[in-house]
Design a protein around this motif. Sequence first.
Motif, PDB file in Angstrom:
ATOM      1  N   PRO A  78       0.818  -1.224   0.000  1.00 13.82           N
ATOM      2  CA  PRO A  78       0.000   0.000   0.000  1.00 13.82           C
ATOM      3  C   PRO A  78       0.847   1.267   0.000  1.00 13.82           C
ATOM      4  O   PRO A  78       0.462   2.273  -0.609  1.00 13.82           O
ATOM      5  CB  PRO A  78      -0.828  -0.123   1.280  1.00 13.82           C
ATOM      6  N   ARG A  79       2.003   1.235   0.643  1.00  9.28           N
ATOM      7  CA  ARG A  79       2.884   2.412   0.641  1.00  9.28           C
ATOM      8  C   ARG A  79       3.330   2.751  -0.772  1.00  9.28           C
ATOM      9  O   ARG A  79       3.270   3.909  -1.203  1.00  9.28           O
ATOM     10  CB  ARG A  79       4.116   2.142   1.506  1.00  9.28           C
ATOM     11  N   ILE A  89       0.484   4.270  -3.099  1.00  8.77           N
ATOM     12  CA  ILE A  89       0.242   5.700  -2.881  1.00  8.77           C
ATOM     13  C   ILE A  89       1.399   6.520  -3.428  1.00  8.77           C
ATOM     14  O   ILE A  89       1.205   7.534  -4.114  1.00  8.77           O
ATOM     15  CB  ILE A  89       0.041   5.988  -1.381  1.00  8.77           C
ATOM     16  N   ILE A 133      -5.598   8.354   0.019  1.00 11.38           N
ATOM     17  CA  ILE A 133      -5.831   7.074   0.690  1.00 11.38           C
ATOM     18  C   ILE A 133      -7.324   6.886   0.980  1.00 11.38           C
ATOM     19  O   ILE A 133      -7.898   5.821   0.728  1.00 11.38           O
ATOM     20  CB  ILE A 133      -5.020   6.990   1.997  1.00 11.38           C
ATOM     21  N   ILE A 164      -9.363   6.024  -2.202  1.00 10.84           N
ATOM     22  CA  ILE A 164      -9.209   4.634  -2.622  1.00 10.84           C
ATOM     23  C   ILE A 164      -9.992   3.709  -1.692  1.00 10.84           C
ATOM     24  O   ILE A 164     -10.721   2.817  -2.131  1.00 10.84           O
ATOM     25  CB  ILE A 164      -7.720   4.225  -2.646  1.00 10.84           C
ATOM     26  N   TYR A 165      -9.850   3.938  -0.390  1.00 12.40           N
ATOM     27  CA  TYR A 165     -10.522   3.079   0.592  1.00 12.40           C
ATOM     28  C   TYR A 165     -12.040   3.199   0.500  1.00 12.40           C
ATOM     29  O   TYR A 165     -12.762   2.198   0.584  1.00 12.40           O
ATOM     30  CB  TYR A 165     -10.053   3.430   1.997  1.00 12.40           C
ATOM     31  N   LEU A 168      -6.120  -0.766  -1.713  1.00 12.65           N
ATOM     32  CA  LEU A 168      -4.793  -0.336  -1.261  1.00 12.65           C
ATOM     33  C   LEU A 168      -3.741  -1.417  -1.471  1.00 12.65           C
ATOM     34  O   LEU A 168      -2.543  -1.136  -1.410  1.00 12.65           O
ATOM     35  CB  LEU A 168      -4.843   0.054   0.221  1.00 12.65           C
ATOM     36  N   GLN A 223       0.340  -0.663 -10.245  1.00 13.87           N
ATOM     37  CA  GLN A 223      -0.060   0.237  -9.166  1.00 13.87           C
ATOM     38  C   GLN A 223      -0.351   1.664  -9.639  1.00 13.87           C
ATOM     39  O   GLN A 223      -0.998   2.424  -8.906  1.00 13.87           O
ATOM     40  CB  GLN A 223       1.007   0.248  -8.072  1.00 13.87           C
TER      41      GLN A 223
END
Length: 284
Positions: free
Chosen positions: A119-120, A123, A143, A146-147, A155, A220
Amino acid sequence: MVYGLSFEAIDFIAGSVGGIVAVTVGQPFDTVKVRIQTSNHYKGPADCFNKIIRHEGVSKLFSGMLPPLVTASLVSATVFSTYGYVMKACTPEGQKPSIGATYFAGCVAGLAQSFITCPRDLIKIQLQTRQHAAAKIGVMKHIQAIYATHGIRGLFRGYQATFYRDVPLFGAYFTTYSLLMSHLEAPCGPMGSALVSGGLAGVVFWSIIYPIDNVKTQIQMMTNTSTPTPNALRMMVDMFKTKGFRHVYRGLGTTVLRSLPVNAVLFPVYKTCVAVLSGDETTS
């Protein structure tokens, strides 16, 4: 131990400090790498670097730095503490670790960090590849967007490629570092050997994993997460077939250039912190 800390706590703290230093050193190189992987507008790393500075400003080289910086301490701490714990569990007291134990501990450490890095990186990559001011939003809003739309799975888009990158090849990374250290420690000293071994291990690591990292970046950067995520290995094979070796390895030079200082500082900073926190001055 000077501060009364356990070995696990020392590994965690030392890994945290090393990770923060490494991210700060490597972020401009990482931004150039991602741009080259995702765009055909640049002739090479130098052209990309110059165009970013000329048209978007120096600060853009550090765009997307907040997610890796915030998680750097957690990622490196997780890697080093997991690696240390597994190594102790696999190595009888008083014996030198085997190559098999080193590789296995590295794989487990890579698995542990993959749940943070996926997830890092998602983003970070999406922030790095946005070039228009109108598209700019904050990290937390990105974030949340997306969530809100896709839940936690959104994510973790690209996790399959992250797994293939981090798990088997972190084993190779730590094994390469360990083998180099065993040959260089006597002539170069503890810190010199850690610096050289870390830098060279990083070069070997990235040279091997670059194709799957390229695939991970392509997956991604897809902002339309309603489309199914491609199979990472099939996508990598297709890239080699349709675009060729040179395209798949575009940006490798920048990545190798980044890996040298990043990995060269990571291990010496980690070892220095361990020495300070444990009161062992022989490694400094």
